[in-house]
Design a protein around this motif. Structure first.
Motif, PDB file in Angstrom:
ATOM      1  N   UNK A  36       3.104 -18.654 -11.870  1.00 22.45           N
ATOM      2  CA  UNK A  36       3.366 -19.562 -10.740  1.00 22.45           C
ATOM      3  C   UNK A  36       2.071 -20.180 -10.227  1.00 22.45           C
ATOM      4  N   UNK A  37       1.001 -19.397 -10.207  1.00 27.04           N
ATOM      5  CA  UNK A  37      -0.292 -19.923  -9.769  1.00 27.04           C
ATOM      6  C   UNK A  37      -0.796 -20.966 -10.764  1.00 27.04           C
ATOM      7  N   UNK A  38      -0.646 -20.702 -12.047  1.00 26.36           N
ATOM      8  CA  UNK A  38      -1.140 -21.621 -13.075  1.00 26.36           C
ATOM      9  C   UNK A  38      -0.368 -22.929 -13.068  1.00 26.36           C
ATOM     10  N   UNK A  39       0.957 -22.872 -12.862  1.00 26.59           N
ATOM     11  CA  UNK A  39       1.785 -24.079 -12.944  1.00 26.59           C
ATOM     12  C   UNK A  39       1.841 -24.833 -11.623  1.00 26.59           C
ATOM     13  N   UNK A  40       1.922 -24.084 -10.507  1.00 25.37           N
ATOM     14  CA  UNK A  40       2.187 -24.733  -9.220  1.00 25.37           C
ATOM     15  C   UNK A  40       1.143 -24.417  -8.150  1.00 25.37           C
ATOM     16  N   UNK A  41       0.099 -23.687  -8.543  1.00 24.33           N
ATOM     17  CA  UNK A  41      -0.993 -23.313  -7.634  1.00 24.33           C
ATOM     18  C   UNK A  41      -0.495 -22.547  -6.406  1.00 24.33           C
ATOM     19  N   UNK A  42       0.544 -21.720  -6.610  1.00 27.42           N
ATOM     20  CA  UNK A  42       1.001 -20.833  -5.540  1.00 27.42           C
ATOM     21  C   UNK A  42       0.068 -19.625  -5.518  1.00 27.42           C
ATOM     22  N   UNK A  43      -0.624 -19.385  -4.414  1.00 26.93           N
ATOM     23  CA  UNK A  43      -1.634 -18.326  -4.404  1.00 26.93           C
ATOM     24  C   UNK A  43      -1.020 -16.937  -4.480  1.00 26.93           C
ATOM     25  N   UNK A  44      -1.844 -15.997  -4.866  1.00 24.07           N
ATOM     26  CA  UNK A  44      -1.461 -14.584  -4.863  1.00 24.07           C
ATOM     27  C   UNK A  44      -2.734 -13.760  -4.798  1.00 24.07           C
ATOM     28  N   UNK A  45      -2.652 -12.636  -4.101  1.00 25.10           N
ATOM     29  CA  UNK A  45      -3.793 -11.738  -3.971  1.00 25.10           C
ATOM     30  C   UNK A  45      -3.382 -10.331  -4.398  1.00 25.10           C
ATOM     31  N   UNK A  46      -4.399  -9.536  -4.743  1.00 22.55           N
ATOM     32  CA  UNK A  46      -4.151  -8.156  -5.122  1.00 22.55           C
ATOM     33  C   UNK A  46      -5.079  -7.249  -4.322  1.00 22.55           C
ATOM     34  N   UNK A  47      -4.553  -6.078  -3.977  1.00 28.00           N
ATOM     35  CA  UNK A  47      -5.333  -5.058  -3.273  1.00 28.00           C
ATOM     36  C   UNK A  47      -5.325  -3.800  -4.131  1.00 28.00           C
ATOM     37  N   UNK A  48      -6.515  -3.282  -4.427  1.00 34.10           N
ATOM     38  CA  UNK A  48      -6.646  -2.016  -5.144  1.00 34.10           C
ATOM     39  C   UNK A  48      -7.087  -0.962  -4.133  1.00 34.10           C
ATOM     40  N   UNK A  49      -6.389   0.170  -4.087  1.00 27.19           N
ATOM     41  CA  UNK A  49      -6.644   1.214  -3.093  1.00 27.19           C
ATOM     42  C   UNK A  49      -6.847   2.545  -3.802  1.00 27.19           C
ATOM     43  N   UNK A  50      -7.865   3.297  -3.370  1.00 23.48           N
ATOM     44  CA  UNK A  50      -8.135   4.599  -3.956  1.00 23.48           C
ATOM     45  C   UNK A  50      -8.385   5.600  -2.825  1.00 23.48           C
ATOM     46  N   UNK A  51      -7.782   6.783  -2.928  1.00 24.67           N
ATOM     47  CA  UNK A  51      -7.949   7.816  -1.905  1.00 24.67           C
ATOM     48  C   UNK A  51      -9.333   8.432  -2.051  1.00 24.67           C
ATOM     49  N   UNK A  52     -10.069   8.475  -0.960  1.00 22.50           N
ATOM     50  CA  UNK A  52     -11.429   9.006  -0.986  1.00 22.50           C
ATOM     51  C   UNK A  52     -11.421  10.528  -1.126  1.00 22.50           C
ATOM     52  N   UNK A  53     -12.325  11.033  -1.968  1.00 20.07           N
ATOM     53  CA  UNK A  53     -12.527  12.478  -2.145  1.00 20.07           C
ATOM     54  C   UNK A  53     -11.213  13.212  -2.413  1.00 20.07           C
ATOM     55  N   UNK A  54     -10.374  12.622  -3.245  1.00 25.03           N
ATOM     56  CA  UNK A  54      -9.062  13.229  -3.478  1.00 25.03           C
ATOM     57  C   UNK A  54      -9.183  14.573  -4.195  1.00 25.03           C
ATOM     58  N   UNK A  55     -10.142  14.697  -5.099  1.00 20.20           N
ATOM     59  CA  UNK A  55     -10.321  15.965  -5.816  1.00 20.20           C
ATOM     60  C   UNK A  55     -10.635  17.085  -4.836  1.00 20.20           C
ATOM     61  N   UNK A  56     -11.412  16.770  -3.819  1.00 15.55           N
ATOM     62  CA  UNK A  56     -11.741  17.789  -2.817  1.00 15.55           C
ATOM     63  C   UNK A  56     -10.502  18.234  -2.060  1.00 15.55           C
ATOM     64  N   UNK A  57      -9.566  17.319  -1.813  1.00 17.36           N
ATOM     65  CA  UNK A  57      -8.314  17.692  -1.152  1.00 17.36           C
ATOM     66  C   UNK A  57      -7.565  18.717  -1.997  1.00 17.36           C
ATOM     67  N   UNK A  58      -7.416  18.431  -3.282  1.00 22.71           N
ATOM     68  CA  UNK A  58      -6.725  19.364  -4.171  1.00 22.71           C
ATOM     69  C   UNK A  58      -7.444  20.701  -4.244  1.00 22.71           C
TER      70      UNK A  58
END
Length: 437
Positions: free
Chosen positions: A298-320
């Motif tokens: 859709x972005x390539x054909x009609x320039x409809x924008x889109x965004x992505x968010x990448x999220x990572x839990x901090x110090x997750x190994x320590x939680x486990x």
């Protein structure tokens, strides 16, 4: 009630075989070997399911006769390669008491990996030993029994469950006792006919059944899956398969009907498993990538924008390590619920794997995406997790945000920028949101 297609003691024996037929069901992950069987499958081999657990594909291969493995493998290959619409073969297996029993093994792929490889397959095993024995006996009969032999072979080929014969011109319909059971009526009070059968067909499937009947008059094969509505209002899925037999210019069909409701429910469950993360019940990576590709188009054909968010839990190994994996699962579940509750219906929150999550935001610019990521970060940081021992702790997340750019040649480039921003957020102190280039 209509007249049986043929008469005699052997027809009664054939009907008995058909009526008492039971199914051992299975689901199999081709990629991992994970396999589940129902209780009847184990009983068919002389065991309880508990005696065979834990089960896998090796459980089946242990019982399968070595000489018949190529039969199964060839049938699987034909189905996986698209040469056959279903996997279907007849093989021998070793019973607990040492005897060999014949099994009709049939199934179908219900999900594929992103690389196009078969993933989940569901199917069933039907004990056809009695049918094989009776077939051999009938083959030794005189020419006078030839019609009965042909009926047996035809019925065996198409399933040998509920047996029926329909004269479309006269409207007559014969059902074996198993068909009455499938349709939820009694042979003592209900007289089958072609018109009566049509009243059972689900209204949304009636046109399909009619079309397959017309096609069968040309091809000779009646083959359809459809729903029926029983008198008590319950809906069942059935699979009907039959042969068209010209009789003096009339239209006669002989075939079987099998209740496939359990199979349909398994297929639905496997489809859900294929697209849902089992721990969090939010979409998995496959769904995320499919929707990412759609948004990029859709972005390539009609320039409809889109965004992505990448999220990572901090110090997750320590939680486990500190609180245990149960606490880690609670943290992952909380992050997933926060994402699912705070995004729009058109957005796609997903668990990418481990402690990493993604959110696709169609129609959203980078600044809006940054605002959302920051709100998510704050809300997650404010959640107090409690272990079963009463310990209370909190976690934070780091996030990277990016969007599609005109220079992008493929959608993964936006993910790469968001991932780089996430790495920078972690490298500069964690518990923060960074914008990708």
């Amino acid at each position: 009630m209509g007249q049986p297609p043929v008469s005699g003691d052997r027809v009664s024996a054939l009907e008995t075989i058909i009526d008492v037929a039971e199914l051992g069901t299975w689901i199999w992950n081709v990629q991992t070997g994970e396999t589940e069987f129902n209780d009847y499958w184990a009983r068919m081999l002389g065991y309880t399911l508990a005696e065979l657990e834990p089960t896998s594909i090796d459980t089946w291969l242990y019982f399968l006769i070595e000489e018949d493995r190529p039969v199964s493998e060839q049938a699987l290959k034909a189905h996986f390669d698209g040469e056959a619409s279903v996997y279907d073969c007849e093989v021998r297996v070793r019973h607990r008491d040492g005897r060999l029993i014949w099994i009709r093994d049939f199934g179908r792929v219900v999900s594929w990996t992103p690389e196009g490889q078969p993933e989940w397959v569901s199917g069933a095993h039907l004990d056809i030993t009695s049918h094989k024995d009776l077939e051999q006996s009938l083959r030794e009969e005189s020419e006078a029994n030839r019609e009965l032999i042909q009926t047996l072979e035809r019925a065996q080929e198409i399933g040998n469950l509920g047996y029926w014969k329909a004269n479309l011109d006269a409207g007559d319909l014969y059902w074996s006792e198993k068909v009455f059971e499938i349709f939820g009526v009694s042979s003592d009070t209900f007289t089958p006919s072609v018109n009566a059968f049509r009243t059972f067909i689900h209204a949304e499937d009636l046109a399909l059944v009619d079309a397959m009947e017309v096609q069968a008059r040309q091809t000779g094969l009646f083959d359809v899956e459809h729903r029926v509505v029983r008198p008590d209002g319950s809906v069942r899925w059935v699979y009907e398969r039959g042969d068209y037999t010209p009789v003096g210019g009339g239209h006669v069909f002989i075939g079987t009907v099998r209740d496939i409701t359990e199979q349909k429910e398994q297929e639905a469950r496997l489809r859900e498993l294929s697209f849902t993360d089992p721990l969090t019940q939010i979409p998995n990576r496959r769904v995320f990538m499919e929707r990412l590709n759609e948004s990029y188009e859709l972005f390539s054909r009609r320039e409809i924008p889109a965004s992505v968010v990448m999220i990572d839990i901090d110090h997750f190994k320590a939680v486990n390590d500190t609180y245990g994996h149960g606490a880690g699962d609670e943290v992952i579940g909380n992050v997933a619920r926060t994402l699912a509750d705070r995004v729009r219906e058109s957005d796609v929150p997903c668990r990418l794997g481990g402690e990493e999550f993604g959110v696709l935001l169609p129609g959203t610019g980078i600044e809006e995406a940054m605002d959302l990521a920051e709100r998510l970060r704050v809300e997650i940081a404010g959640y107090a997790c409690t272990t079963y021992r009463g310990e209370v702790f909190q976690v934070t997340v780091s996030a990277g945000v990016s969007r599609f750019n005109r220079e992008d040649e493929h959608p993964e480039q936006a993910l790469q920028r968001a991932d780089a921003a996430l790495y920078l957020a972690k490298a500069t102190g964690r518990n923060r949101v960074m914008k990708g280039a």
